[in-house]
Scaffold this motif. Structure first.
Motif, PDB file in Angstrom:
ATOM      1  N   PRO A  66      27.049  -5.617   7.194  1.00  0.00           N
ATOM      2  CA  PRO A  66      27.446  -6.349   8.404  1.00  0.00           C
ATOM      3  C   PRO A  66      27.298  -7.864   8.296  1.00  0.00           C
ATOM      4  O   PRO A  66      28.173  -8.599   8.756  1.00  0.00           O
ATOM      5  CB  PRO A  66      26.524  -5.779   9.484  1.00  0.00           C
ATOM      6  N   SER A  67      26.230  -8.347   7.679  1.00  0.00           N
ATOM      7  CA  SER A  67      26.054  -9.805   7.586  1.00  0.00           C
ATOM      8  C   SER A  67      27.141 -10.432   6.717  1.00  0.00           C
ATOM      9  O   SER A  67      27.631 -11.522   7.011  1.00  0.00           O
ATOM     10  CB  SER A  67      24.671 -10.147   7.042  1.00  0.00           C
ATOM     11  N   GLU A  68      27.538  -9.763   5.645  1.00  0.00           N
ATOM     12  CA  GLU A  68      28.615 -10.270   4.787  1.00  0.00           C
ATOM     13  C   GLU A  68      29.957 -10.210   5.507  1.00  0.00           C
ATOM     14  O   GLU A  68      30.776 -11.115   5.370  1.00  0.00           O
ATOM     15  CB  GLU A  68      28.699  -9.462   3.486  1.00  0.00           C
ATOM     16  N   LEU A  69      30.169  -9.144   6.269  1.00  0.00           N
ATOM     17  CA  LEU A  69      31.415  -9.020   7.031  1.00  0.00           C
ATOM     18  C   LEU A  69      31.538 -10.175   8.023  1.00  0.00           C
ATOM     19  O   LEU A  69      32.604 -10.788   8.154  1.00  0.00           O
ATOM     20  CB  LEU A  69      31.460  -7.671   7.750  1.00  0.00           C
ATOM     21  N   ALA A  70      30.431 -10.506   8.687  1.00  0.00           N
ATOM     22  CA  ALA A  70      30.435 -11.623   9.636  1.00  0.00           C
ATOM     23  C   ALA A  70      30.772 -12.930   8.931  1.00  0.00           C
ATOM     24  O   ALA A  70      31.593 -13.720   9.420  1.00  0.00           O
ATOM     25  CB  ALA A  70      29.082 -11.726  10.330  1.00  0.00           C
TER      26      ALA A  70
ATOM     27  N   LEU B 236      41.305  -8.115   8.016  1.00  0.00           N
ATOM     28  CA  LEU B 236      42.633  -8.191   7.416  1.00  0.00           C
ATOM     29  C   LEU B 236      43.027  -9.624   7.101  1.00  0.00           C
ATOM     30  O   LEU B 236      42.672 -10.545   7.838  1.00  0.00           O
ATOM     31  CB  LEU B 236      43.684  -7.620   8.376  1.00  0.00           C
ATOM     32  N   ASP B 237      43.817  -9.789   6.035  1.00  0.00           N
ATOM     33  CA  ASP B 237      44.414 -11.093   5.780  1.00  0.00           C
ATOM     34  C   ASP B 237      45.731 -11.186   6.545  1.00  0.00           C
ATOM     35  O   ASP B 237      46.123 -10.260   7.254  1.00  0.00           O
ATOM     36  CB  ASP B 237      44.566 -11.358   4.280  1.00  0.00           C
ATOM     37  N   ARG B 238      46.443 -12.292   6.393  1.00  0.00           N
ATOM     38  CA  ARG B 238      47.656 -12.526   7.170  1.00  0.00           C
ATOM     39  C   ARG B 238      48.813 -11.598   6.790  1.00  0.00           C
ATOM     40  O   ARG B 238      49.800 -11.512   7.486  1.00  0.00           O
ATOM     41  CB  ARG B 238      48.116 -13.987   7.034  1.00  0.00           C
ATOM     42  N   GLN B 239      48.702 -10.906   5.669  1.00  0.00           N
ATOM     43  CA  GLN B 239      49.729  -9.938   5.271  1.00  0.00           C
ATOM     44  C   GLN B 239      49.328  -8.500   5.633  1.00  0.00           C
ATOM     45  O   GLN B 239      50.035  -7.559   5.316  1.00  0.00           O
ATOM     46  CB  GLN B 239      49.996 -10.023   3.762  1.00  0.00           C
ATOM     47  N   GLY B 240      48.186  -8.342   6.293  1.00  0.00           N
ATOM     48  CA  GLY B 240      47.730  -7.017   6.683  1.00  0.00           C
ATOM     49  C   GLY B 240      46.951  -6.301   5.596  1.00  0.00           C
ATOM     50  O   GLY B 240      46.668  -5.120   5.715  1.00  0.00           O
ATOM     51  N   ARG B 241      46.590  -7.024   4.540  1.00  0.00           N
ATOM     52  CA  ARG B 241      45.804  -6.407   3.464  1.00  0.00           C
ATOM     53  C   ARG B 241      44.340  -6.371   3.854  1.00  0.00           C
ATOM     54  O   ARG B 241      43.832  -7.277   4.519  1.00  0.00           O
ATOM     55  CB  ARG B 241      45.993  -7.181   2.162  1.00  0.00           C
ATOM     56  N   LEU B 242      43.669  -5.364   3.397  1.00  0.00           N
ATOM     57  CA  LEU B 242      42.253  -5.145   3.689  1.00  0.00           C
ATOM     58  C   LEU B 242      41.394  -6.066   2.829  1.00  0.00           C
ATOM     59  O   LEU B 242      41.394  -5.959   1.608  1.00  0.00           O
ATOM     60  CB  LEU B 242      41.914  -3.677   3.410  1.00  0.00           C
ATOM     61  N   LEU B 243      40.672  -6.976   3.473  1.00  0.00           N
ATOM     62  CA  LEU B 243      39.761  -7.885   2.769  1.00  0.00           C
ATOM     63  C   LEU B 243      38.368  -7.290   2.674  1.00  0.00           C
ATOM     64  O   LEU B 243      37.669  -7.491   1.686  1.00  0.00           O
ATOM     65  CB  LEU B 243      39.674  -9.228   3.489  1.00  0.00           C
ATOM     66  N   ALA B 244      37.945  -6.610   3.733  1.00  0.00           N
ATOM     67  CA  ALA B 244      36.600  -6.012   3.791  1.00  0.00           C
ATOM     68  C   ALA B 244      36.605  -4.956   4.875  1.00  0.00           C
ATOM     69  O   ALA B 244      37.410  -4.993   5.796  1.00  0.00           O
ATOM     70  CB  ALA B 244      35.546  -7.072   4.068  1.00  0.00           C
ATOM     71  N   ARG B 245      35.665  -4.029   4.755  1.00  0.00           N
ATOM     72  CA  ARG B 245      35.515  -2.996   5.773  1.00  0.00           C
ATOM     73  C   ARG B 245      34.051  -2.712   5.967  1.00  0.00           C
ATOM     74  O   ARG B 245      33.250  -2.865   5.051  1.00  0.00           O
ATOM     75  CB  ARG B 245      36.263  -1.728   5.371  1.00  0.00           C
ATOM     76  N   GLY B 246      33.695  -2.336   7.176  1.00  0.00           N
ATOM     77  CA  GLY B 246      32.295  -2.030   7.441  1.00  0.00           C
ATOM     78  C   GLY B 246      32.059  -1.762   8.920  1.00  0.00           C
ATOM     79  O   GLY B 246      32.982  -1.694   9.719  1.00  0.00           O
ATOM     80  N   ARG B 247      30.806  -1.624   9.234  1.00  0.00           N
ATOM     81  CA  ARG B 247      30.370  -1.377  10.616  1.00  0.00           C
ATOM     82  C   ARG B 247      29.924  -2.698  11.227  1.00  0.00           C
ATOM     83  O   ARG B 247      29.273  -3.495  10.568  1.00  0.00           O
ATOM     84  CB  ARG B 247      29.197  -0.406  10.632  1.00  0.00           C
ATOM     85  N   ILE B 248      30.276  -2.898  12.471  1.00  0.00           N
ATOM     86  CA  ILE B 248      29.754  -4.045  13.192  1.00  0.00           C
ATOM     87  C   ILE B 248      28.868  -3.494  14.296  1.00  0.00           C
ATOM     88  O   ILE B 248      29.326  -2.900  15.243  1.00  0.00           O
ATOM     89  CB  ILE B 248      30.851  -4.981  13.719  1.00  0.00           C
ATOM     90  N   ALA B 249      27.584  -3.656  14.115  1.00  0.00           N
ATOM     91  CA  ALA B 249      26.627  -3.161  15.094  1.00  0.00           C
ATOM     92  C   ALA B 249      25.284  -3.826  14.887  1.00  0.00           C
ATOM     93  O   ALA B 249      24.965  -4.250  13.774  1.00  0.00           O
ATOM     94  CB  ALA B 249      26.482  -1.643  14.986  1.00  0.00           C
ATOM     95  N   ALA B 250      24.520  -3.896  15.980  1.00  0.00           N
ATOM     96  CA  ALA B 250      23.173  -4.476  15.922  1.00  0.00           C
ATOM     97  C   ALA B 250      22.193  -3.456  15.394  1.00  0.00           C
ATOM     98  O   ALA B 250      22.370  -2.287  15.458  1.00  0.00           O
ATOM     99  CB  ALA B 250      22.756  -4.948  17.304  1.00  0.00           C
TER     100      ALA B 250
END
Length: 190
Positions: A29-33, A176-190
């Motif tokens: 989550p911290s990297e996703l942020a 997502l990037d501007r072309q809809g490609r997946l840059l990262a995936r994960g959970r966003i939660a405290a």
């Protein structure tokens, strides 16, 4: 034999999607942020956990939550945790767009305190909606988005898979990037 998840992936994008979707590792989550802060753009979020089932019950009516598969108690708690995480990370999306399905709108409301309906995010599962037109609307919005803008799109698995070829779990986020490609995936939660 394919399990339900594999079959849905195969039906949505072909056999290559099945193997590609498992190749993408979860981003902490911290990297996703931090990635979202740097790249801006869209975090596409699959609605939180629901009551058991697939799709919606017979008699489904858009706008009538009692006819739909809705968030479970766990899903409501997950949504609230997402909102706490966003506050802790000091992330403030410029817009929160949602499918018109109650489980998506409720996820957005509980997590972000707001949601604007965007029919392009509506489910296309089992032939509902207009899959090609909805996907093109999402891709167009991504391409036209200013570099400084941050949005959250709360939607369904079929839309996330259509754009990225990856299969999201309930409550999972895709950056997502501007072309809809997946840059990262994960959970966003405290």
């Amino acid at each position: 034999m394919l399990d339900r998840r594999q079959w849905l992936q195969w039906a949505a994008g072909g056999a290559a999607t099945v193997s590609a979707s498992w190749a993408a590792a979860q981003t902490p989550p911290s990297e996703l942020a931090e990635l979202w802060r740097r790249s801006r753009g869209v975090v596409m979020l699959r609605h939180a956990s629901t009551e058991p089932g697939v799709g919606d019950p017979p008699g489904f009516t858009l706008g009538q939550c009692s006819t739909q598969r809705n968030l479970s108690a766990q899903g409501r708690a997950q949504s609230q945790a997402m909102g706490r995480w966003m506050v802790q990370q000091q992330l403030r999306p410029d817009a929160v767009l949602s499918s018109q399905w109650c489980r998506c709108r409720d996820t957005a409301q509980l997590a972000f305190g707001r949601a604007e309906d965007w029919p392009a995010l509506n489910s296309t599962f089992a032939g509902q909606g207009e899959a090609a037109a909805q996907e093109e609307a999402m891709r167009t919005r991504l391409r036209q988005m200013p570099d400084s803008r941050m949005e959250v799109w709360v939607t369904h698995q079929v839309n996330m898979t259509a754009l990225t070829g990856a299969y999201p779990d309930l409550g999972e986020a895709f950056l997502l990037d501007r072309q809809g490609r997946l840059l990262a995936r994960g959970r966003i939660a405290a």
